[in-house]
Every structure is written in structure tokens, then in C-alpha cells.
Design a protein around this motif. Structure first.
Motif, short mmCIF file in Angstrom:
data_model
loop_
_atom_site.label_atom_id
_atom_site.label_comp_id
_atom_site.label_asym_id
_atom_site.label_seq_id
_atom_site.Cartn_x
_atom_site.Cartn_y
_atom_site.Cartn_z
N GLY A 1 0.81 -1.23 0.00
CA GLY A 1 0.00 0.00 0.00
C GLY A 1 0.84 1.28 0.00
O GLY A 1 0.34 2.35 0.37
N LYS A 2 2.07 1.19 -0.47
CA LYS A 2 2.96 2.37 -0.49
C LYS A 2 2.40 3.46 -1.40
O LYS A 2 2.31 4.64 -1.02
CB LYS A 2 4.37 1.96 -0.97
CG LYS A 2 5.02 0.91 -0.07
CD LYS A 2 6.37 0.45 -0.59
CE LYS A 2 6.35 -0.34 -1.87
NZ LYS A 2 5.62 -1.61 -1.79
N SER A 3 2.02 3.07 -2.61
CA SER A 3 1.51 4.06 -3.57
C SER A 3 0.15 4.60 -3.13
O SER A 3 -0.16 5.77 -3.32
CB SER A 3 1.41 3.43 -4.96
OG SER A 3 2.66 2.92 -5.36
N THR A 4 -0.64 3.73 -2.51
CA THR A 4 -1.94 4.17 -1.99
C THR A 4 -1.74 5.25 -0.94
O THR A 4 -2.43 6.28 -0.93
CB THR A 4 -2.69 2.97 -1.36
OG1 THR A 4 -2.78 1.94 -2.34
CG2 THR A 4 -4.06 3.34 -0.87
N LEU A 5 -0.79 5.02 -0.05
CA LEU A 5 -0.50 5.99 1.02
C LEU A 5 -0.12 7.34 0.41
O LEU A 5 -0.60 8.39 0.85
CB LEU A 5 0.65 5.46 1.90
CG LEU A 5 1.09 6.38 3.01
CD1 LEU A 5 0.44 5.98 4.33
CD2 LEU A 5 2.58 6.39 3.18
N PRO B 1 0.87 -7.47 -7.26
CA PRO B 1 2.19 -7.02 -6.81
C PRO B 1 3.02 -6.45 -7.95
O PRO B 1 2.76 -6.72 -9.12
CB PRO B 1 2.84 -8.30 -6.26
CG PRO B 1 2.09 -9.43 -6.85
CD PRO B 1 0.71 -8.92 -7.18
N GLN B 2 4.02 -5.67 -7.59
CA GLN B 2 4.95 -5.04 -8.53
C GLN B 2 4.27 -4.09 -9.50
O GLN B 2 4.55 -4.07 -10.69
CB GLN B 2 5.77 -6.10 -9.28
CG GLN B 2 6.74 -6.79 -8.33
CD GLN B 2 7.34 -8.05 -8.88
OE1 GLN B 2 7.63 -8.12 -10.06
NE2 GLN B 2 7.51 -9.04 -8.04
N THR B 3 3.38 -3.30 -8.95
CA THR B 3 2.72 -2.27 -9.74
C THR B 3 3.71 -1.14 -10.01
O THR B 3 3.84 -0.67 -11.15
CB THR B 3 1.48 -1.74 -8.99
OG1 THR B 3 0.59 -2.84 -8.80
CG2 THR B 3 0.78 -0.63 -9.74
N THR B 4 4.39 -0.69 -8.97
CA THR B 4 5.35 0.41 -9.13
C THR B 4 6.67 -0.15 -9.65
O THR B 4 7.21 -1.10 -9.08
CB THR B 4 5.59 1.11 -7.77
OG1 THR B 4 4.33 1.54 -7.26
CG2 THR B 4 6.52 2.31 -7.92
N ARG B 5 7.16 0.46 -10.74
CA ARG B 5 8.42 -0.02 -11.30
C ARG B 5 9.54 1.02 -11.24
O ARG B 5 10.67 0.73 -11.52
CB ARG B 5 8.23 -0.41 -12.77
CG ARG B 5 7.57 -1.74 -12.98
CD ARG B 5 7.48 -2.02 -14.47
NE ARG B 5 6.89 -3.31 -14.77
CZ ARG B 5 6.45 -3.63 -15.98
NH1 ARG B 5 6.51 -2.75 -16.97
NH2 ARG B 5 5.95 -4.82 -16.19
N CYS C 1 -4.76 3.02 8.08
CA CYS C 1 -5.48 2.59 6.87
C CYS C 1 -5.14 3.63 5.82
O CYS C 1 -5.55 4.80 5.95
CB CYS C 1 -6.98 2.54 7.14
SG CYS C 1 -7.91 2.47 5.60
N SER C 2 -4.40 3.23 4.79
CA SER C 2 -3.93 4.20 3.78
C SER C 2 -5.02 4.72 2.87
O SER C 2 -4.76 5.56 2.02
CB SER C 2 -2.85 3.57 2.92
OG SER C 2 -1.69 3.43 3.66
N LEU C 3 -6.22 4.18 3.00
CA LEU C 3 -7.30 4.62 2.12
C LEU C 3 -7.97 5.88 2.67
O LEU C 3 -8.72 6.54 1.96
CB LEU C 3 -8.36 3.53 1.98
CG LEU C 3 -7.86 2.19 1.41
CD1 LEU C 3 -8.96 1.14 1.50
CD2 LEU C 3 -7.42 2.36 -0.03
#
Ligand SMILES: Nc1nc2c(ncn2[C@@H]2O[C@H](COP(=O)(O)OP(=O)(O)OP(=O)(O)O)[C@@H](O)[C@H]2O)c(=O)[nH]1
Ligand SMILES: [Mg+2]
Length: 309
Positions: free
Chosen positions: A29-33, A49-53, A164-166
Motif C-alpha cells: 500500500g505504499k503508492s496508496t499511502l 504485486p509489482q505495480t510500481t516499477r 489505513c492508507s485509504l
């Protein structure tokens, strides 16, 4: 530490300013945060998984504070040149950071990747903050287990919180843990900037987000996206992008019956780019084969993985 990209104009505020590297295994949830903190959808997010490259800088500012978040790929064991490039990006962010924000996903049992994450964080010289995410769906036992796993490796006095990062308000306790650890200094960016990344680079990541959502199994993981042309005409933009697949057999999947999947992807990604750019974006895709590109470091670099700072 990363230095200011250029000298700050004298009228920019001085306060607490620093880089925060988001470290965690894929899908924590890094990008969500980052998106929630910025209240803007700039980072690609998906259930896979591995959405962020590649690295994405997200700038969070208030009157006296500027937190420069470095969103990076999730920590995993490298299998090919693309993974190696992603590991390199993580390593560079760890060097650049003033604080390491170590994120845990309590909804999955802690495993090899968590050990790697904890090892990286524990060996860093900078202060570490532990953030156990997904508190909205994890059970109390899962939250306790994830926190105990990490604190055992990071040291029991490591500042920790459950979030909760949302939900933006749920992130206040996390900000409160980060602020005292920030160095003092002048702002590196003006208070209204949210990133240093160009729109067309953000667009590549958001197109990949749609591919991850719409295409099944391994296919989206084997794909790369390149913007071929970007024309702003009046109030609209016309964008042409190439979708690269690794094998001929994947081309048919991406095109679909009589091109139906490609049209669907264009429509979904076009809507997302229109929201990003705040104007209608007409998107046209082409599909090409770049055989085994993830294994070829030259190709990986050409697609911009490892190159963006
Ligand atoms: N319920 C819940 N889901 C979350 C939370 N944070 C993230 N998610 C979901 O977790 C999934 C992964 O989120 P990402 O932000 O893409 O995770 P990431 O750590 O950036 O993943 P990589 O880029 O692959 O390293 C998405 O489906 C998110 O919607 C949370 O606090 N609660
Ligand atoms: Mg991500």
C-alpha cells in the motif's frame, strides 16, 4: 542525502524538510499511502504485486513542513534485469532518504520478502518509522503479529503506528511520528508542487495500472508502455502509446476479438488520463513485440526503468 534540486528562492518557507523513502514488500500500500496523503491520484495502484516499477516523488507541504515521499517498487528477490533495476531504485531511495518509512501488510503472513525489508531498514543509518497498514481489514492478531515481526528486527523502540492508507484522517498519527525526525531547512519545492515527474511519465504508469486491472495473470507483468506522441490541441490532448508485449502469443490477448480488448483498454486508460490532466485525452494504442525485454538491461533502461530520479 538528496540535496535541493536548486537553491530555494528566499521567499520560500523554512521549516522541517526531508525525504521519506517508502520501503515495503510489493502490495503493502505504499503508492496508496502517497495518493491519499497528496489527495491526488498520481501513483499507480493495483491489487497485483509489482505495480510500481520506478521512483515517484510525491511532495506533501503544509505551512512549515515539506515531506518528500519517495515511492519505489516493492522489495522482492530479483529474477531478471527489470527486477535488478527495481532493486537498484530501492537502494538509491534508501541512500537519499532522511527517514525510512517501513510499511508492513498484516493481511498476509510475514515471509522472505518481509525479512528482506526488515534487514534493509535495520541496516540503514537513518531513523526508521514502522507503519502497519490495512488496519481496516486486518484482524487484531494479524496487526499484532506484523508489528511484532518487524519490531523484533528493527528494535522495540522504533516508532510504530497502525494505519489505513485509504483514509486521509487515519494518516495523521503517522505524520505526527515523521515530523519530529525531519531535518530543519528551507523548502526544496514551492508549496503547491506535488511531484517533479512530467505528466507523460505519470501517464505511462496510469496506463500500466489499467493493464494490470484488465489483463489476466502474467500478461500485464510482461508489458511495458511508451508514449509515442503527445499533442495538446486547444482544450484536448491526443496521445499515442505503444504497448510492448514479450511474446507474439500475448499480442492476441491484448488486441482481443476484432480489437475489442484494445478498444476497451484505450477507453479505460483514456478516462484515467483525462482525470490526471484535467482535460479530455484521446488515446490511441499500438501493440508491438519486444522479445524478452525484461531480461535485457538495455531494453529495461530504454523503457525508463532505472533512469528516472
Ligand atoms: N483495505 C485496504 N486496502 C489497501 C490499503 N492500502 C492499500 N490497499 C490496497 O492494497 C493494494 C496494493 O496497493 P498499492 O498501493 O498498489 O501497493 P504498493 O505497496 O504500492 O505495491 P507495489 O507497487 O507493487 O510495490 C491495492 O489493491 C490497494 O487498494 C488499506 O489501508 N486498506
Ligand atoms: Mg506501488
Amino acid at each position: 542525502m538528496t540535496s535541493s534540486p536548486m537553491p530555494s528562492p528566499p521567499d520560500w518557507p523554512t521549516g522541517q524538510v526531508g525525504y521519506v523513502a517508502l520501503l515495503g514488500r510489493p502490495n503493502t500500500g505504499k503508492s496508496t499511502l502517497l495518493n491519499t496523503l497528496l489527495e491526488l491520484r498520481i501513483a499507480a495502484v493495483s491489487a497485483k504485486p509489482q505495480t510500481t516499477r520506478r521512483q515517484l516523488l510525491g511532495i506533501y507541504s503544509d505551512a512549515n513542513t515539506q515531506l518528500l515521499f519517495l515511492d519505489v517498487p516493492g522489495v522482492h528477490r530479483p529474477k531478471h534485469a527489470l527486477d535488478e533495476a527495481m532493486s537498484h531504485i530501492i537502494g538509491r531511495a534508501l541512500e537519499d532518504a532522511d527517514i525510512i518509512l517501513c510499511m508492513a501488510d498484516p493481511t498476509r503472513p510475514q515471509g522472505d520478502e518481509d525479512s528482506l525489508v526488515a534487514e534493509l531498514a535495520a541496516s540503514a543509518e537513518q531513523p526508521v518509522v514502522l507503519c502497519v497498514n490495512k488496519s481496516d481489514i486486518a484482524s487484531a492478531e494479524e496487526l499484532d503479529a506484523a508489528e511484532a515481526f518487524y519490531l523484533e528486527r528493527l528494535g522495540s523502540d522504533t516508532p510504530a503506528c497502525r494505519v489505513c492508507s485509504l483514509r486521509r484522517p487515519a494518516l495523521e498519527p503517522l505524520l505526527a511520528k515523521l515530523l519530529p525526525l525531519l531535518p530543519a531547512g528551507p523548502f526544496f519545492y514551492s508549496g503547491d508542487e506535488v511531484t517533479d515527474v512530467f505528466e507523460r511519465d505519470l501517464a505511462v504508469d496510469l496506463i500500466r495500472e489499467v493493464l494490470l486491472e484488465e489483463l489476466r495473470e502474467e500478461v500485464p507483468h510482461t508489458m511495458a508502455v511508451e508514449i509515442d506522441s503527445w499533442k495538446d490541441t486547444g482544450k484536448r490532448s491526443r496521445v499515442e502509446a505503444v504497448l510492448y508485449v514479450e511474446h507474439d502469443r500475448h499480442k492476441g490477448i491484448v488486441l482481443g476479438r476484432k480489437g475489442s480488448m484494445l478498444r476497451h483498454l484505450q477507453k479505460r486508460a483514456g478516462a484515467r488520463l483525462s482525470a490526471l490532466c484535467d482535460r479530455p485525452v484521446e488515446l490511441r494504442f499500438w501493440v508491438k513485440v519486444a522479445a524478452d525485454w525484461r531480461k535485457r538491461s538495455r531494453r529495461v533502461q530504454d523503457f525508463g526503468y532505472g533512469g528516472r530520479k
